[in-house]
Design a protein around this motif. Structure first.
Motif: not given
Lengths: 519, 425
Positions: A110-115, B277-290
């Motif tokens: 799902g593309g979520f970070l695997d912390r 989408v932005l809330q989740i993407a910023l904090y939980n995806t590779r894109w957001g972390l970067r």
């Protein structure tokens, strides 16, 4: 031993400067190779080339025998090269896990970070190399020493086996330095190879397997700790004999100059930075304030020089209350100030050197006549001070920004010490300077003390404090936790106090100071 | 630009005993004000205020009107304010202080509304419907700011991007007779402006405030010119129509909230989707972390092989898309035509919402709802015929913004590298 890394003929030119001049360097598997040189000698440039931050003009890099090109940090990481930067490359508001994973993030479906996966890897690395750290902690809440461990874990997470440490000890307490050296040995024991960049002679002798000295961008020679000592290394670094031992006479302590009573000072965030601090300072003595950066020293110095409001308590200078006095009044009472950040607080960089030399006296006779500046007096004073304090510049009319760090500091020293003063507040007076300039500035400070000036020396360099001070006050979390006379102070003892160990828990030092400084 | 970032930080800092007492005194003052301005001015002690709870009377689930006796209601509001104020001075709400403050302000506003409505009726559901409608643009503007500043580029050009978006959407929508093409054109125009901002501030390292200001001035001038010269003269160029509301089956039947939240046009739903989408993407995806790493410490990101420049361009372009969308909502999402300067500073209020929401999408939405409420209250009371001059009522959202920014805000943290151009050594 197998050669793991080889640099051949690395050359890098910046406009007007030859930063690296055909440098050759080999690193063997499992060794700690120290790269020793003064600030500006080209060590960091060389390592930035190796790490892909700069491109070399000439030269080749070989890793395990095969040539590589490093266009960016990614190439370096791929080749197994990692760097612990002098200024940590950590994001304070991220957790340890997030900092470690950044740039190489594993994902869950799902593309979520695997912390969780990264946290587990961190725990494994921690266990393997005894690098203890909590993966879920925010980096900004961690002490500096632990932040450095996070930097190291970042490299190990990327499977780097050539580790570059750029001035890693600059921000650490002596205990943390020892801890770091243990970590470095444990890394080399497990097959990693380390390049250790520093300008501190003692550390090199303590920890390195081989030492390469660089001066003005060129390799001067490679030696080993067994063959070298501090004096020979210093001579290689500077290019001439350097007097490492200071001639220090016994202090002739006179009347009290500065009295600080129960002072409380807040920082920019309105949090208490200096917490009920009291001390006295007499003429003819040097009081050293030791402490790790950020324990209230900056705020204390700013308050003493009138640059920061005192929340409560009293400061008096020569029996005059200066608690809420303006900086100019404090200056006129005979205070000289060598500020911690010379470029920000000590100089007006775009101004000519001669104007920087009269920044605190320009409004007085003979520099001012009515509303006009007296040009003749201004030029005369400029020429005179440039000569007397040996400021290396083609002209006093050039901007202060054209000078090297050491010469910039000399401008400040010339301005502050050329007037009659009663109190000298010197904050980090030799930070980032080369051995030659340090020697010069230390002699100037001692000379002032011998003519009866009271000196408050604030430094995070424990060696400097021990060398110059007559008494040493240790600051920890805004409090002065102990005041020790210099004869009784050992590096070990002061270091523990700096790290927050309560003085009651410590055996008072028994060794004499002399025995320590000459090991 | 570094100074803006510092201005954001200053004066928004930690709770102190002094702040605690000042806050308590403010609570008490609100209580006193209720008594002084509302209770004392009541003429008829038996008056009631009537709050309509349903949007339109054809709705399936109808809630009876809420009838509030004016005087007792105001006494209760005053009493609670006093109790909260005394507790705040004596003990302090600590980390709940802002919540308590919100409650006191809500009580004050309720007392005010009740006083204004005495002897008449006002639609509470209508106020909330207007609030949401106003919050759509404010939230999108806030999200636009968050998107850009999280990557370290200050974007004060949101206002200008919104104006361009509003005009382009109306014009293209009219010409093509398609609202969807209009919306896409509006978004694209926002991105075009953002691209200019990006080139100026990322590539040429212009001061970001100046670059943003230039874009605002440019957009104001250009849209005014086109509007006066063409859109007002040739009416058919300015008749795009509006997106019709779509009722979401089932959810719309929820009493009170259903018709407010689930009977809107597509723009409102898109806003919610972008928000989540932005809330989740910023904090939980590779894109957001970067993205966040680039806004906090670009050099660190660079040493780990993240392309700072590309990340910033992408963030600024997305920010422009969101601003263009927010602008389009003005013309083709609610009014149905483009009016000169119709965004009325909402882009800047959106930036205030971004700060108040602590650079967090959900926080920005909350702040957007708050400012939207002030907006809605002003409009509704104007219609109701209040004693207060209309001009003052219409100032409500701006005044609310100033009060919030001037010190009510607690600890907020801008991204560390916000506004600082990235230079490789």
């Amino acid at each position: 031993m197998a050669t793991i890394l080889e640099l051949r003929g690395i050359t890098k030119r910046f406009p007007g400067v030859l930063a690296n001049d055909h440098i050759n360097l080999t690193l063997n598997q499992g060794e700690i190779h120290a790269l020793l040189g003064e600030n500006g000698a080209g060590k960091t440039t060389l390592m930035n080339i190796l790490y892909g931050l700069y491109q070399p003009d000439e030269g080749e890099i070989y890793v395990r025998g095969s040539q590589i090109t490093v266009h960016s940090p990614i190439d370096a990481i791929k080749a197994g090269i990692g760097m612990v930067h002098q200024h940590f490359m950590l994001i304070p508001v991220f957790t340890v896990t997030e900092n470690v994973m950044l740039g190489e993030e594993p994902l869950r479906p799902g593309g979520f970070l695997d912390r969780a996966q990264v946290a587990k890897t961190i725990t494994d690395i921690s266990a393997q190399y005894s690098l203890e750290v909590d993966p879920s902690a925010l980096v900004r809440d961690l002490p500096v020493g632990v932040q450095q461990r996070v930097e190291i874990i970042k490299l190990l997470y990327r499977k780097a086996d050539i580790l570059i440490f750029d001035e890693p000890t600059a921000v650490l307490t002596p205990q943390e330095v020892n801890e770091l050296f243990k970590i470095m040995h444990s890394l080399t024991d497990q097959g990693k190879s380390i390049i250790f960049i520093t300008h501190k002679l003692r550390e090199v002798l303590d920890v390195a397997d081989r030492i390469t000295v660089i001066r003005r961008g060129a390799v001067i020679g490679t030696t080993t700790p067994a063959e070298a000592n501090q004096n020979t290394l210093a001579a290689m670094m500077v290019g001439r004999e350097v007097d490492l031992e200071l001639d220090k006479s016994t202090p002739k302590v006179g009347e009290s100059v500065l009295e600080v009573k129960d002072v409380v000072i807040t920082d920019d965030l309105r949090e208490i930075a200096v917490d009920h601090v009291s001390f006295d300072l007499c003429s003819g003595e040097i009081l050293g304030i030791a402490g790790v950066q950020g324990n209230g020293q900056t705020e204390l110095v700013e308050a003493l020089t009138g640059l920061r409001e005192v929340a409560s308590g009293n400061i008096s200078l020569l029996n005059t209350d200066i608690t809420h006095a303006k900086p100019r009044k404090i200056t006129e009472l005979g205070t000289a100030h060598i500020p911690e950040d010379r470029q920000r607080d000590g100089l007006v960089l775009p101004f000519p050197i001669l104007d920087n030399l009269i920044l605190n006296t320009y409004y007085l006779h003979p520099f001012s006549k009515g509303v006009m500046l007296n040009q003749a007096a201004r030029f005369k004073e400029g020429e005179h001070l440039v000569k007397e304090f040996d400021i290396r510049t083609p002209s006093a009319l050039l901007p202060a920004s054209s000078l090297s760090g050491g010469n910039q500091q000399k401008v400040i020293i010339a301005r502050e010490l050329s007037r009659p003063i009663r109190l000298l507040v010197a904050s980090q007076p030799t930070r980032g300077l080369d051995v030659g300039s340090i020697e010069y500035i230390h002699k100037q400070i001692l000379a002032k003390r011998d003519t009866g000036t009271a000196v408050l020396l604030v430094s995070t360099e424990l060696d400097e404090i021990l060398e110059l001070s007559d008494r040493i006050a240790v600051m920890y979390r805004g409090k002065i936790v102990a005041v020790v006379s210099a004869e009784n102070a050992t590096k070990e003892y002061i270091g523990l106090l700096m790290a927050g160990v309560h003085p009651d828990q410590l055996e008072p030092p028994t060794q004499t100071r002399k025995a320590i400084t000459t090991f | 630009m570094a100074t803006t970032a510092t201005i954001y930080h200053r004066g928004m800092l930690a709770a102190s005993p002094r702040r605690q007492r000042i806050m308590g005194a403010a609570f008490l003052l609100f209580g006193v004000a209720i008594w002084l301005f509302f209770i004392r001015t009541v003429q008829n002690p038996n008056e009631v205020a009537r709050y309509a709870m349903t949007l339109n009377y054809e709705a399936e689930t109808k809630i009876p009107d809420w009838i509030v006796p004016v005087l007792p209601a105001m006494y209760i509001c005053m009493g609670i304010s006093f109790i909260l104020g005394i507790y705040q001075i004596a003990r302090g709400f600590k980390r709940w202080t802002n919540l308590a403050l919100g409650l006191v302000v809500a009580l004050f506003i309720f007392a005010f509304l009740t006083r204004e409505t005495a002897g008449a009726s006002i639609s509470l559901a209508g106020i909330f419907y207007l609030t949401l409608s106003s919050a759509v643009t404010l939230t999108m503007a806030a999200l636009s700011g968050i998107m850009s500043e999280r990557a370290g580029v200050v974007n004060i050009a949101i206002e200008g991007m919104m104006l361009m978006g509003a005009m382009t959407a109306a014009f293209i929508g009219s010409v093509t007779h398609s609202l969807w093409i209009g919306l896409i054109a509006g978004i694209a125009s926002g991105m075009l402006m953002a691209f200019i901002h990006g080139v100026l501030s990322i590539k040429y390292k212009t001061d970001q405030i100046i670059s943003g200001t230039v874009i605002n001035i440019f957009a104001t001038g250009l849209t005014s010119y086109i509007s006066t010269k063409f859109l007002q003269t040739y009416q058919y160029l300015n008749e795009p129509g509006v997106f019709e509301p779509i009722a979401i089956p089932g959810l719309v039947k929820i009493p009170f909230f259903g018709p407010i939240f689930f009977n809107n046009n597509i723009c409102v739903y898109i806003m919610f989707v972008v928000l989540i989408v932005l809330q989740i993407a910023l904090y939980n995806t590779r894109w957001g972390l970067r993205v966040r790493s680039v806004g906090e410490h670009p050099k660190a990101a660079d040493t780990l092989g993240i392309n700072v420049i590309r990340t910033r361009y992408m963030a600024v372009l997305l920010s422009g898309a969101m601003a263009g969308f927010a602008g389009s909502y003005f013309s083709i999402g609610s009014v149905g035509r483009f009016d000169n300067l119709m965004t009325g500073g909402r882009g800047f209020i959106g930036l205030a919402a971004m700060i108040f929401g602590n650079w967090n999408p959900l926080g920005g939405f909350g702040a957007g709802m708050l400012f939207g409420f002030a907006d809605a209250l002003g409009s509704k009371l104007t219609i109701l015929g209040s004693d207060i001059p209309t001009q003052f009522l219409l100032m409500a959202p701006y005044i609310a913004t100033m009060i919030v920014l001037a010190g009510v805000v607690g600890r907020t943290m801008a991204p560390a590298a916000d506004g600082v151009p990235y230079e490789k050594e």
